[in-house]
Motif scaffolding. Sequence first.
Motif, PDB file in Angstrom:
ATOM      1  N   TYR A   1       0.844  -1.194   0.000  1.00  0.00           N
ATOM      2  CA  TYR A   1       0.000   0.000   0.000  1.00  0.00           C
ATOM      3  C   TYR A   1       0.877   1.241   0.000  1.00  0.00           C
ATOM      4  CZ  TYR A   1      -3.153   3.704   1.346  1.00  0.00           C
ATOM      5  OH  TYR A   1      -3.860   4.870   1.354  1.00  0.00           O
TER       6      TYR A   1
ATOM      7  N   GLU B   1       0.607   5.681  -1.661  1.00  0.00           N
ATOM      8  CA  GLU B   1      -0.163   6.666  -2.414  1.00  0.00           C
ATOM      9  C   GLU B   1       0.729   7.301  -3.469  1.00  0.00           C
ATOM     10  OE1 GLU B   1      -1.739   9.323   0.557  1.00  0.00           O
ATOM     11  OE2 GLU B   1      -3.442   7.995   0.927  1.00  0.00           O
TER      12      GLU B   1
ATOM     13  N   GLU C   1      -4.609   5.563  -4.291  1.00  0.00           N
ATOM     14  CA  GLU C   1      -4.003   4.465  -3.547  1.00  0.00           C
ATOM     15  C   GLU C   1      -3.468   3.446  -4.542  1.00  0.00           C
ATOM     16  OE1 GLU C   1      -7.455   3.255  -1.331  1.00  0.00           O
ATOM     17  OE2 GLU C   1      -6.770   4.386   0.410  1.00  0.00           O
TER      18      GLU C   1
END
Length: 79
Positions: free
Chosen positions: A5, A7, A16
């Motif tokens: 994960y 951004e 994301e």
Amino acid sequence: MGYAYYEIIRNGEKIEAGYGVEAVCEKADCTEKIDRGLGYLCGKTPGGDEHGCGGYFCGEHLTYDNQCEACAKVADEAA
């Protein structure tokens, strides 16, 4: 930095990304479930680069060179 994960900024928008982020192929009318990991990325750099737009596409809509159909067409025309 892990790749599950994170951004990124793509076309001025924060999104994301990462293999832990569920998504759908970005090809119009395709509903194939994918993730936003590097394996589904058009190009080489999340967010886009000279090799691709930075979109995320299923295996049917990525070329052997990890480009979407539109980016592959541009690359072929430049060659």
